[in-house]
Design a protein around this motif. Structure first.
Motif, PDB file in Angstrom:
ATOM      1  N   VAL A 110      -8.536 -11.574  -3.044  1.00  0.00           N
ATOM      2  CA  VAL A 110      -7.535 -10.954  -2.175  1.00  0.00           C
ATOM      3  C   VAL A 110      -8.202 -10.024  -1.163  1.00  0.00           C
ATOM      4  N   ILE A 111      -9.141  -9.222  -1.626  1.00  0.00           N
ATOM      5  CA  ILE A 111      -9.849  -8.306  -0.735  1.00  0.00           C
ATOM      6  C   ILE A 111     -10.588  -9.081   0.351  1.00  0.00           C
ATOM      7  N   LYS A 112     -11.181 -10.198  -0.028  1.00  0.00           N
ATOM      8  CA  LYS A 112     -11.971 -10.981   0.937  1.00  0.00           C
ATOM      9  C   LYS A 112     -11.104 -11.528   2.060  1.00  0.00           C
ATOM     10  N   VAL A 113      -9.937 -12.070   1.720  1.00  0.00           N
ATOM     11  CA  VAL A 113      -9.062 -12.652   2.739  1.00  0.00           C
ATOM     12  C   VAL A 113      -8.348 -11.564   3.532  1.00  0.00           C
ATOM     13  N   ASP A 114      -7.781 -10.580   2.833  1.00  0.00           N
ATOM     14  CA  ASP A 114      -6.892  -9.614   3.472  1.00  0.00           C
ATOM     15  C   ASP A 114      -7.623  -8.474   4.172  1.00  0.00           C
ATOM     16  N   LEU A 115      -8.852  -8.201   3.795  1.00  0.00           N
ATOM     17  CA  LEU A 115      -9.576  -7.061   4.369  1.00  0.00           C
ATOM     18  C   LEU A 115     -10.894  -7.462   5.020  1.00  0.00           C
ATOM     19  N   VAL A 116     -11.681  -8.285   4.332  1.00  0.00           N
ATOM     20  CA  VAL A 116     -12.993  -8.644   4.883  1.00  0.00           C
ATOM     21  C   VAL A 116     -12.850  -9.575   6.084  1.00  0.00           C
ATOM     22  N   SER A 117     -11.906 -10.526   6.023  1.00  0.00           N
ATOM     23  CA  SER A 117     -11.783 -11.469   7.144  1.00  0.00           C
ATOM     24  C   SER A 117     -11.402 -10.782   8.459  1.00  0.00           C
ATOM     25  N   PRO A 118     -10.512  -9.775   8.472  1.00  0.00           N
ATOM     26  CA  PRO A 118     -10.264  -9.089   9.752  1.00  0.00           C
ATOM     27  C   PRO A 118     -11.519  -8.420  10.318  1.00  0.00           C
TER      28      PRO A 118
END
Length: 240
Positions: free
Chosen positions: A92-100
């Protein structure tokens, strides 16, 4: 989709992406084009740095400069923290925070060269509030709020405005099963929201157009909550 349609009808070219499904991309592009919107679709994973770099180069060569970026990729895993696997939390962190972070890092280079741009991060009321079983999502969205502020801090001097939109509870196909009269969660949302209704997707279009336009040229590091007033109150609205 409502934000993209709003921007498209305001004159923007729309580029949508999906991680794996060409069918979904083509369906979205066809719907936009049916309304007279200039739309394009690409397949790439926003968590894959190399794929993002290659795709940005391709988009800018085939469609044009990216002057408006909306970071809206997101997933949620509804699991109590005590039962949640570390791998699921990290996903979840990777998609929702790292990707931006990844996408903005490489899009902003072109914006700096061209002398300006707009970045809009799709945050959440969970950027401000906690809720049972959404710890990873809330952590990511809280982080995205602060990432938005730091993007503004570093890039405002280049005439780049970075802001967020924080949606409340909206009437979508996903929420349809719980938006029936008498459903406990539907009753809770209606009573908890001063506007006394669920948001309609179209309610987000105006916020996106504002933050993507010259009207917001001195707005930076702000999260615009489109929530019908939920965050403005701590209790049930008065019936008086």
């Amino acid at each position: 989709m409502a934000m993209a349609k709003g921007l498209g009808h305001a004159g923007a070219k729309i580029v949508v992406n999906e991680r794996t499904s060409l069918e979904k991309v083509n369906s979205a592009v066809d719907e936009y084009k049916s309304e007279g919107i200039d739309a394009h679709g690409y397949i790439f994973d926003v968590t894959d740095e190399m794929a993002v770099i290659a795709s940005i180069k391709k988009i800018e060569a085939e469609v044009g400069p990216i002057d408006i970026l909306i970071n809206n990729a997101g997933i949620i895993k509804r699991t109590p923290m005590i039962d949640m696997e570390v791998a699921d939390f990290e996903a979840v962190i990777k998609v929702d925070l790292v990707s931006p972070f990844i996408v903005s890092k490489y899009v902003v280079k072109g914006m700096i060269e061209r002398g300006g741009g707009k970045i809009i991060n799709i945050c959440s009321m969970m950027s401000e509030l906690g809720r049972d079983s959404v710890s990873a999502y809330a952590a990511a969205k809280g982080g995205l709020k602060m990432l938005t502020k730091n993007m503004a801090t570093e890039w405002a001097k280049f005439n780049i405005q970075t802001n967020g939109i924080g949606p409340g509870y909206f009437a979508t196909s996903q929420t349809a099963p719980i938006r029936v009269d008498g459903h406990p969660f539907n009753d809770f949302i209606i009573s908890r929201t001063p506007a006394a209704r669920w948001g309609e997707p179209e309610d987000l279009a105006g916020a996106a157009i504002f933050l993507a336009s010259k009207a917001s040229n001195f707005v930076n590091g702000h999260v615009l909550y489109v929530d019908g007033g939920i965050l403005a109150t701590i209790g049930k609205p008065s019936n008086e």
